[in-house]
Design an enzyme around this catalytic site. Structure first.
Site, mmCIF file in Angstrom:
data_model
loop_
_atom_site.group_PDB
_atom_site.id
_atom_site.type_symbol
_atom_site.label_atom_id
_atom_site.label_comp_id
_atom_site.label_asym_id
_atom_site.label_seq_id
_atom_site.Cartn_x
_atom_site.Cartn_y
_atom_site.Cartn_z
ATOM 1 N N GLY A 32 -3.436 -24.109 -23.945
ATOM 2 C CA GLY A 32 -3.990 -22.933 -23.804
ATOM 3 C C GLY A 32 -5.752 -22.910 -23.875
ATOM 4 N N CYS A 35 -10.161 -20.539 -25.510
ATOM 5 C CA CYS A 35 -10.124 -19.319 -25.218
ATOM 6 C C CYS A 35 -8.800 -18.407 -25.742
ATOM 7 C CB CYS A 35 -10.577 -19.019 -23.723
ATOM 8 S SG CYS A 35 -10.288 -17.235 -22.867
ATOM 9 N N LYS A 44 -11.525 -10.862 -29.298
ATOM 10 C CA LYS A 44 -11.617 -9.535 -28.577
ATOM 11 C C LYS A 44 -10.488 -8.574 -28.965
ATOM 12 C CE LYS A 44 -14.921 -11.305 -26.626
ATOM 13 N NZ LYS A 44 -14.875 -12.658 -27.726
ATOM 14 N N GLY A 171 -26.340 -15.840 -32.963
ATOM 15 C CA GLY A 171 -25.833 -15.990 -31.558
ATOM 16 C C GLY A 171 -24.673 -14.878 -31.459
ATOM 17 N N ASP A 300 -16.905 -26.832 -21.672
ATOM 18 C CA ASP A 300 -17.805 -26.874 -22.813
ATOM 19 C C ASP A 300 -18.148 -28.181 -23.378
ATOM 20 O OD1 ASP A 300 -17.234 -24.023 -23.010
ATOM 21 O OD2 ASP A 300 -16.077 -24.157 -24.924
ATOM 22 N N HIS A 437 -21.233 9.651 -9.365
ATOM 23 C CA HIS A 437 -21.759 10.439 -10.637
ATOM 24 C C HIS A 437 -20.584 11.344 -11.279
ATOM 25 C CE1 HIS A 437 -24.601 13.052 -13.031
ATOM 26 N NE2 HIS A 437 -23.747 14.261 -12.463
#
Length: 462
Positions: A32, A35, A44, A171, A300, A437
């Site tokens: 995996g 992430c 998250k 960061g 990465d 709106h």
């Protein structure tokens, strides 16, 4: 494909769909990548629990009376673990179902430009891709190893929450963990070297976000130079720093080091394969080729021209480009101009394109407009009116150069700016797009209209 994370998986999937036979090599025990296992998804999940706790605390503002939330950290962590297992299992099954793909377990090392060794087995191929990702970087700070610390992986597996926490770094990872622990009841101090947090983004975002975090109860210290770590007389861990106002000391029960990541390329034998690197980062062109055109890299582990961005959607896109290009289809290139970034704090951050400083460095004429969420209708109804939108455009053509959002659902709001910039829309184009709106997205029109008006005005007389 050396590495089974987001870049490697999508490279393998794309290449296999073109009919290529692919070996997908993974050295980790679980499938995996960052992430799924330790990055996006688990953090998250934890942040959502912390968000609910904060919403309960603030519910009185919306007329809902409630008692203070009771945080069950073991239950929060268990929910995270269960979801990670689900995500990882799904990715494993998905990889196993890919046609023409063989999953190979073990650590790979290049023997030469067209061969690698994995677990004692020599494998030859006409093309390779390195998608090994990154690992946590811990700089050699005075006294740090002696007092001890945790990193972003260990922060997710703590048996119990500390009473107080020093977060070293400003960061995205540092701030997300800082607010996570703050909202779970931990006293948090952030120590940042630069003049503002999120120093790689537009200063308006970092400065405003720090103010909101401080209002929530966090201590944020910027412009610091770390002198060293040591034990305080009461047994807590402390850091001594130089600041513009002099030397200061901050102490806490635990220290979280969140000072970035480094490429996971050590031991790969890249030099034997003719692959150039810069401090471990693999150098690639926009077609994701290294200095050896038959070896590609993504995710990465690459940089600095095309990376290191260290965001999963970039790794996915770069992996798909590799899969396409190794199959010798019409060549695809990675466009660094339109790469969104997000920080999942509250208020959250969504960014695409150039900051104001970057734009002024690259363009002769730049115009800027900014709007706050303070009086935005939908934000007021939600009780979530913190933040701003800043737009940067070319002062001659009106083309959007950068959009920076700090506010509720910013990571979702930024997508319309991503689409607009992909098609090189002008601020006038953007301002003419109807927006429903009442919605949060309406706020995007205001700075666009202001910039369009600036372009319509005659140039001032010299």
């Amino acid at each position: 494909m050396i590495g089974g994370g987001s870049a490697g998986y999508h490279a393998a999937s794309t290449a296999s769909s073109a009919g290529l036979r692919v070996g997908l090599i993974e050295s980790a025990e679980r499938f995996g990548g960052l992430c799924i296992l330790r990055g996006c998804m688990p953090t998250k999940t934890l942040l959502r629990s912390a968000e609910i706790a904060q919403l309960v605390r603030e519910s009185d503002q919306l007329g809902i009376r409630s008692s203070s939330p009771r945080v069950d950290w073991p239950a929060v962590r268990q929910r995270k673990d269960e979801l990670v297992e689900e995500f990882a299992s799904y990715r494993q099954v998905s990889a196993e179902k890919l046609a023409n793909v063989e999953i190979i377990c073990g650590r790979a090392e290049f023997l030469g430009p067209d061969s690698i060794e994995v677990g004692g087995q020599v494998l030859n191929a006409p093309k390779f891709a390195v998608t090994t990702g990154s690992e946590i970087a811990i700089p050699p700070l005075p006294g740090l190893e002696d007092v001890g610390y945790i990193d972003s992986d260990e922060a997710q597996t703590l048996d119990r929450l500390p009473e107080s926490l020093l977060v070293i770094g400003g960061g995205a990872v540092a701030l997300e963990f800082a607010q996570l622990f703050l909202r779970l009841g931990v006293a948090v101090t952030v120590v940042q070297r630069s003049a503002h947090v999120l120093s790689g983004m537009d200063s308006a975002i970092g400065i405003a976000l720090a103010g909101y975090l401080e209002r929530e109860g966090m201590t944020v210290v910027t412009e610091t130079d770390i002198l060293g770590f040591e034990r305080a007389p009461d047994g807590r861990k402390q850091v001594r720093v130089n600041t513009p106002s002099g030397e200061r000391t901050f102490a806490a029960q635990e220290i979280l080091i969140a000072l970035g990541r480094r490429p996971a390329t050590r031991g790969l034998g890249l030099d034997r394969a003719g692959v150039d690197t810069d401090r471990g980062w693999i150098l690639v062109n926009t077609r994701m080729q290294t200095s050896n055109p038959n070896i590609y890299a993504a995710g990465d582990c690459i940089g600095p021209e095309v990376g290191p961005l260290q965001v999963v959607h970039t790794a996915v896109q770069q992996g798909q480009i590799i899969g396409n290009n190794v199959a010798e289809r019409k060549p695809q290139e990675f466009d660094l101009r339109v790469v969104p970034q997000a920080v999942f704090t509250d208020p959250s951050v969504g960014v695409v394109g150039l900051s104001e400083v970057e734009a002024r460095d690259r363009h002769s004429s730049v115009i800027v407009a900014q709007e706050t969420f303070e009086d935005q209708g939908k934000a007021l109804t939600m009780g979530q009116n913190k933040g701003l939108v800043k737009m940067v455009a070319d002062g001659v053509t009106g083309e959007l150069l950068g959009v920076h959002v700090l506010g509720p659902e910013a990571a979702d709001l930024i997508h319309e700016a991503v689409v607009a910039m992909h098609y090189r829309a002008t601020v006038d184009d953007f301002a003419r797009i109807p927006h429903l709106h009442p919605t949060l997205a309406e706020i995007m029109v205001d700075p666009a209209e202001e910039l369009a008006e600036m372009l319509a005005m005659p140039a001032p007389a010299r």
